[in-house]
Motif scaffolding. Sequence first.
Motif, PDB file in Angstrom:
ATOM      1  N   ASP A   1       1.162  -1.573   0.116  1.00 18.97           N
ATOM      2  CA  ASP A   1       0.448  -0.115  -0.502  1.00 18.97           C
ATOM      3  C   ASP A   1       0.884   0.821  -0.538  1.00 18.97           C
ATOM      4  OD1 ASP A   1      -1.869   2.273   0.320  1.00 18.97           O
ATOM      5  OD2 ASP A   1      -3.083   0.717   1.923  1.00 18.97           O
TER       6      ASP A   1
ATOM      7  N   GLU B   1       0.002   4.330  -0.759  1.00 18.66           N
ATOM      8  CA  GLU B   1      -0.359   5.725  -0.330  1.00 18.66           C
ATOM      9  C   GLU B   1      -0.399   5.329   1.520  1.00 18.66           C
ATOM     10  OE1 GLU B   1      -4.893   7.499  -1.497  1.00 18.66           O
ATOM     11  OE2 GLU B   1      -4.039   6.324  -3.070  1.00 18.66           O
TER      12      GLU B   1
ATOM     13  N   ARG C   1       2.891   6.146   1.801  1.00 21.93           N
ATOM     14  CA  ARG C   1       3.288   7.768   2.002  1.00 21.93           C
ATOM     15  C   ARG C   1       1.919   8.618   2.791  1.00 21.93           C
ATOM     16  NH1 ARG C   1       0.114  11.243  -3.408  1.00 21.93           N
ATOM     17  NH2 ARG C   1       0.804  13.046  -2.296  1.00 21.93           N
TER      18      ARG C   1
ATOM     19  N   SER D   1       2.218   6.351  -5.630  1.00 21.61           N
ATOM     20  CA  SER D   1       1.002   6.229  -5.701  1.00 21.61           C
ATOM     21  C   SER D   1       0.136   6.544  -6.916  1.00 21.61           C
ATOM     22  CB  SER D   1       0.402   6.528  -3.825  1.00 21.61           C
ATOM     23  OG  SER D   1       1.046   8.038  -3.925  1.00 21.61           O
ATOM     24  N   GLU D   2       0.701   7.915  -6.995  1.00 23.28           N
ATOM     25  CA  GLU D   2       0.017   8.238  -8.293  1.00 23.28           C
ATOM     26  C   GLU D   2       0.361   7.995  -9.733  1.00 23.28           C
ATOM     27  OE1 GLU D   2      -1.279  11.175  -8.699  1.00 23.28           O
ATOM     28  OE2 GLU D   2      -0.691  11.430  -6.281  1.00 23.28           O
TER      29      GLU D   2
END
Length: 500
Positions: free
Chosen positions: A55, A57, A60, A351-352
């Motif tokens: 994960d 995201e 982050r 994550s992007e």
Amino acid sequence: MTPGLDLALLLGAAVLLVAVGAVRFSTRLGVPSLLVYLALGVALGEGGLGIRFNDAELTRALGFCALIVIIAEGGLTARWSTLRPVLGLAAALSTVGVLVSILVVGLVVHLLLDLDWRLALLYGAVLSSTDAAAVFATLRRLRLPPRLVAALEAESGMNDAPVVILVVLLSRSAEGGHPWWYEVLLVGYELSLGAAVGVAVGLTGRFALRRAALPSSGLYPIAAVGFTVLAYAAGAVLHASGFLAVYVAGVLLGNARLPHRQAILGFADGLAWLAQIGLFVLLGLLATPSRLDAAVLPAVVTGLALLLVARPLSVLVAALPFRVNLREQAFLSWAGLRGAVPIVLATIPLSERVPGADRLFDAVFVLVVIFTLLQAGTLAPAARRLRVTAPAELAEIRVETAPLERMRADLLQLEVPPGSRLAGVHVDELRLPVGASVTLVLRDGAGFVPGPDTRLKTGDSLLIVATAGVRDEAERRLRAVSRRGRLARWFGEYGEDREG
């Protein structure tokens, strides 16, 4: 009753205790503790115990939370009297230096690794930020001139702010993008407003904590750290740089004579260690060992470009307006440590879902491991080779002592190294200002309370109590005597930091 939670707590507590014990182990071996924590995370992951975690995201988000605490601790422990003379240099390294580093690394990896410009500049942006945790933990074990230490620590506390903005901008889709001048104005706006928010929250915190009569001394450290988190949140809500706000607020709070100041610093230090441990273990979990072999070559190419070209050039350009000699520039270049921050920043394009972001993350992970091991272990020899060591510099000892709190005093430690002119000087010839005194001398493993006629010897270790108002004056006097002896002022030596 809750077997899943119980198992998680058992595993978490075991990892935490192993990590705490690993600090002592890594210190003895001279290995940076962050590498041990990363190894723990990898060992717990799919290549070890089999815990699958991908994960980016969540990593982050948690990484940003950890960085807030780490940067806050750096700000709280920074002394304004040491920071002020190097503020311009640190700001230049954090802005102009960052831009030069991004462009140089981006150009090299574009040409040598055949990456498109967007991804190449992302490599440069992710790696342009020095790591606050790595810098703070490594430099504070060395005896270096205060000017160099302050510049490196301030740079590492300040450069996260512009780098995060640039990485986010580069990670966004190019569709519907703004012109370059708009992005430049946006960066300037976020940094300026972030600094303003940090000042506002820091001054508010100083006023509130000085006048608050909290029912427990343990609430003051929580409130102080809470103000630094508030600075980040307020900055983020206003679309400003939250990381710069955290650092500025921390500096203002840390340099105020707050109630239970030593407890505040101790609490912040403990939180920073916890944040480092959790962050590095989490990043180790996110890594995929089976992909890391393919990342070695890109990591080495990028790391060499960063270490041998981009970092020295960025220091050279940033230091042009300031009086920084070549030996100090060389050390500033070598001491630009990378740690968890570049890995956390690499989770932003991941994550992007930026094309090639997975290879970027792997390369950054491998680069941090290789070059942290290379640089951190060679900082002390490099400082000696470049002749920028300062063995006679004082080191602050953090202790919980109510009498010192009431006196508003600090406890300092001073060594008498070989070659120091302090050897042979009597204690009364130090002529320390009123409010500073030598309270203990450690000699040949035994401590004693010195008298005015006690003669200092090479190898002595002195404990000095100095009130806040005279600490800087006492340090300058001790520095002067260590250079020119008891007649330092006769020779025009006043103990100021040397420029070159």
